[in-house]
Design an enzyme around this catalytic site. Structure first.
Site, mmCIF file in Angstrom:
data_model
loop_
_atom_site.group_PDB
_atom_site.id
_atom_site.type_symbol
_atom_site.label_atom_id
_atom_site.label_comp_id
_atom_site.label_asym_id
_atom_site.label_seq_id
_atom_site.Cartn_x
_atom_site.Cartn_y
_atom_site.Cartn_z
ATOM 1 N N HIS A 88 55.962 -18.404 49.412
ATOM 2 C CA HIS A 88 57.163 -19.233 49.234
ATOM 3 C C HIS A 88 58.288 -18.470 48.542
ATOM 4 O O HIS A 88 59.437 -18.873 48.627
ATOM 5 C CB HIS A 88 56.836 -20.578 48.572
ATOM 6 C CG HIS A 88 56.597 -20.555 47.095
ATOM 7 N ND1 HIS A 88 55.343 -20.496 46.535
ATOM 8 C CD2 HIS A 88 57.453 -20.620 46.053
ATOM 9 C CE1 HIS A 88 55.456 -20.532 45.212
ATOM 10 N NE2 HIS A 88 56.710 -20.599 44.903
ATOM 11 N N ASP A 224 49.122 -18.425 49.536
ATOM 12 C CA ASP A 224 50.553 -18.332 49.223
ATOM 13 C C ASP A 224 50.925 -16.927 48.732
ATOM 14 O O ASP A 224 51.215 -16.722 47.558
ATOM 15 C CB ASP A 224 50.903 -19.398 48.174
ATOM 16 C CG ASP A 224 52.396 -19.661 48.100
ATOM 17 O OD1 ASP A 224 53.172 -18.813 48.571
ATOM 18 O OD2 ASP A 224 52.786 -20.712 47.565
ATOM 19 N N SER A 655 56.358 -18.116 39.876
ATOM 20 C CA SER A 655 55.791 -18.004 41.216
ATOM 21 C C SER A 655 55.690 -16.534 41.611
ATOM 22 O O SER A 655 56.661 -15.799 41.490
ATOM 23 C CB SER A 655 56.671 -18.714 42.234
ATOM 24 O OG SER A 655 56.487 -20.093 42.110
HETATM 25 N N1 ARG Z 1 55.469 -25.799 44.056
HETATM 26 C C1 ARG Z 1 55.645 -24.386 44.212
HETATM 27 C C2 ARG Z 1 56.527 -23.839 43.133
HETATM 28 O O1 ARG Z 1 57.519 -24.431 42.767
HETATM 29 C C3 ARG Z 1 56.258 -24.032 45.515
HETATM 30 C C4 ARG Z 1 55.376 -24.284 46.642
HETATM 31 C C5 ARG Z 1 56.052 -24.076 47.961
HETATM 32 N N2 ARG Z 1 55.286 -24.729 48.971
HETATM 33 C C6 ARG Z 1 55.713 -25.806 49.652
HETATM 34 N N3 ARG Z 1 54.866 -26.436 50.409
HETATM 35 N N4 ARG Z 1 56.951 -26.206 49.577
HETATM 36 O O2 ARG Z 1 56.329 -22.754 42.664
#
Ligand code: ARG
Length: 723
Positions: A88, A224, A655
């Site tokens: 992501h 991811d 992230s």
């Molecule tokens: N929740 C994650 C974060 O903010 C991002 C995940 C992205 N994946 C998604 N399905 N939108 O770090």
């Protein structure tokens, strides 16, 4: 309940015991780890010396951790500048290289050689060279009698000087940031690389498996991760993209552990967490619950609905809007979860208890009363004022509209054009002046669909009108009422027929033959200006309350630290390098429910749903899982671990961060937080809050067995396998 009691006891006891935070809470500054955390970390299982963690004279672990583009973290994993981060985090880059013909979002991308690695204009990677405490240099210039405005102006001036001093004539990028709500200041010196290439990405069915349904949730089965590489000039220094650039020889890179994890293993995360607000008071919790989050969720939801309809109807639109949609949906779902968490965990009462303790401390001493006596009342008054003027609600409607719509902010990017046209330039001179706009247009319209933007804009304008009192609407609504009988759809129709700023063809034609008169009358420009100037006026009105609030927050955090001298308070996240440590740990999300600490590949097949794009499993992956063909990435029992959780304290911006074991070896890549603790940016919840990482063995399995990209595996350095 037990937890509430626990925090209350902790709160009451902190002032006279040595009890600090539970070790899992806190995003610590690397330069202070030796002094504040090292003993604790060693007890928990850290095997490295403080100098191996952070050293500004010799290479250390910190040299393998980079800030990716200002929004994510990545780690160097080879002697040739290879980087691991999240899927992501690479998503926008992957999307920009995608088209209906080359749909890397759907199919994944694997460069078979250095030559095939794809450059990404504008993407940077920053290495922290060093950080310094500059608190005294900033605060010695501040006088108690200064107004907040004078204070900020002085701080900005000092900071500018501190930046120039450390930049070595532009060699380094320098930032000075406020910590503890303006009570301390630190300077960060970065070396910034500008040629960052995409090396590999799994298909979204791996990298985004579970989609927005699983996002922010555990148990998870998402691969991811994505892979980039840093390129530098042949002498190793940062350079703009050039085919003559070479892979960077880094100072330090991470070793990878093939040995996996066990419950309670020590874990450590390094990265660049963006924003937390752990010192927010009960007044702030009220504003978040009643004003701010509802506004974000409402306007965000309206925009997402419109976007999604068009993305589902066309592959071209799906690709164009993929990254934009994912970012907005991620933020939106976060705020839904945050509201839920704040309520369920009764964060308001926990904050109240902290404030009561603070008040007792203040009242016990005359001098304290003089300094801190009004802090909580000032805060309450400021919030009252911001809420009663509708400012918070407007602010977030406005921000979400300008974030969600691509058409609405674009006229702001063209403000400079008016002055260029007014200057009377002609011919080649004019052409040169307008060249940056030509470029901006190319970039802007590449991922833009006028029909979608039209629907989004109608929905935004309608929502403002439905939800806000007429007195809170920008004056463009008078025109809509008068000229279009209040019909927003026909007003927006007109904009998309006439404006040169909402359509690529008309924009380019206009730049070839620009006219000041036409631009000044442009209806999209008029709409944006009306919103923007209305909002700026509101901001001016809110300024006094905002300043009072800033000051009260600064004093509150200052007082809180003095009231609890034995407690070590960590600073809120602010996109600077931090360390968080903890352990691999399961949790109990609800009464009678237990969530284990690890997921396995079988779980991917349990979730498989070929009729739902979020849960499609690629045929090849399915085959490998069914055959248990996991190569050397399986665990001792022959299973393939996919994701795991630990109680490290992280937030957005982390992230892509490396999850490390006690020897500093890479065991996973952090990518998410969990639903039960989404209020975690405001109050850490030890019993519930977890970091979700993709197990490095799943990453390696995808690279090796699924993508056959062995050239990348060969670049990596592995610790000795113990099985
Ligand atoms: N929740 C994650 C974060 O903010 C991002 C995940 C992205 N994946 C998604 N399905 N939108 O770090």
């Amino acid at each position: 309940m037990r937890k509430l009691l626990f925090s209350l006891i902790l709160l009451i006891s902190v002032s006279f015991s040595k009890a600090g935070n539970p070790p899992d809470e806190g995003m610590w500054l690397p330069m202070f780890v030796e002094r504040l955390n090292y003993v604790d970390m060693q007890k928990m299982g850290l095997k490295l010396t403080p100098q191996e963690l952070y050293d500004i004279n010799h290479s250390s672990l910190k040299d393998a951790i980079v800030n990716l583009g200002g929004f994510c973290t990545a780690e160097v994993v080879s002697s040739q500048g290879l980087l691991f981060t999240n899927h992501h985090c690479g998503y926008e880059a992957i999307q920009k290289h995608s088209s209906v013909e080359h749909d890397y979002l759907t199919d994944g991308f694997w460069a078979a050689s250095f030559e095939e690695e794809l450059p990404n204009e504008g993407l940077t990677v920053s290495f922290l060279v060093r950080m310094d405490d500059v608190t005294n240099l900033v605060t010695e210039k501040l006088k108690p009698e200064m107004s907040e405005t004078e204070r900020s102006a002085m701080i900005s001036r000092v900071i500018e000087g501190l930046k120039t001093d450390a930049s070595e004539n532009g060699k380094y990028q320098v930032s000075v940031k406020s910590f503890y709500n303006g009570n301390e200041y630190y300077r960060f010196v970065y070396e910034v690389y500008r040629d960052i290439r995409l090396v590999g990405a799994p298909p979204s069915a791996v990298g985004k498996f579970g989609g927005d349904t699983d996002n922010w949730m555990w148990p998870r089965h998402t691969g991811d991760f994505s892979i980039f590489r840093i390129y530098a000039a042949p002498n190793g220094s940062p350079a703009d993209y050039s085919k003559d650039n070479v892979p960077l020889k880094p100072k330090h890179f991470l070793t990878i552990s093939p040995n996996g994890i066990q419950p309670n293993d020590f874990t450590m995360v390094w990265g660049f967490p963006g924003i937390t607000d752990r010192y927010r008071t009960s007044h702030g919790i009220n504003a978040t619950l009643n004003e701010i989050n509802p506004a974000i969720v409402r306007m965000g939801g309206v925009i997402l609905d419109e976007m999604k309809k068009d993305m589902d109807a066309s592959d071209e639109t799906r690709i164009k809007y993929a990254a934009h949609y994912a970012g907005l949906a991620n933020f939106w779902k976060n705020k839904i979860g945050e509201t839920r968490g704040l309520k369920r965990l009764d964060v308001y009462s926990k904050k109240k208890a902290i404030e009561e303790h603070f008040t007792q401390w203040v009242n016990a001493d005359q001098q304290r009363r003089e300094i801190y006596g009004n802090v909580l009342q000032d805060m309450a008054n400021s919030y009252d004022q911001l809420n009663s003027t509708g400012y918070n609600k407007q602010l977030w409607y406005f921000s979400m509209a300008f974030y969600g719509s691509k058409a609405l902010p674009f006229p702001l990017a063209n403000q400079g054009m008016i002055n260029i046209l007014k200057s009377g330039q002609k011919g080649d001179e004019l052409k040169a002046s307008l060249a940056p706009m030509m470029e901006a247009g190319k970039e802007h319209f590449k991922d833009y669909n006028p029909a979608t933007e039209k629907k989004i804009l109608i929905a935004i304008l309608q929502t403002f009108k439905n939800d806000l009192p007429a007195a809170f609407l920008p004056d463009i609504y008078n025109e809509i009422d008068k000229k279009y009988k209040g019909n927003i759809a026909s007003y927006v129709d007109m904009i998309f027929k006439e404006s040169v700023l909402v359509d690529e063809g008309r924009y380019n034609a206009f730049l070839k033959k620009p006219s000041l008169k036409k631009l000044e009358k442009d209806p999209a420009s008029k709409l944006t200006n009306s919103f923007y100037s209305y909002f700026m006026t509101q901001t001016m009105v809110a300024n006094a309350a905002q300043e009072k609030l800033d000051k009260a927050e600064r004093l509150f955090v200052d007082g809180l630290r003095k009231a609890n001298p034995d407690k070590v308070y960590y600073p809120d996240a602010n996109s600077t390098l931090r360390v968080s440590y903890g352990q691999v740990l399961d949790y109990f999300p609800a009464d009678a429910v237990h969530y284990d600490y690890v997921t396995y590949a079988d779980g991917i097949l349990e979730k498989e749903d070929p009729t739902n794009e979020e849960f499609v499993v690629p045929a090849k992956l399915k085959e490998l899982i069914l055959k248990k063909d996991f190569g050397k990435w399986r665990d001792k029992e022959g299973r393939l671990p996919v994701c795991f959780i630990s109680n490290n304290d992280i937030t957005g911006g982390n992230s892509g961060s490396p999850m490390l074991n006690g020897k500093g070896e890479l065991i996973g890549i952090a990518f998410d937080g969990n639903w039960e603790a989404m209020s975690g940016d405001i109050a850490f919840e030890p019993a519930l809050q977890r970091t979700i990482s993709v197990d490095i063995r799943y990453v390696l399995f995808i690279i090796d067995k699924f993508a056959n990209a062995q050239r990348l595996i060969q670049e990596l350095k592995f610790a000795e396998s113990n099985y």
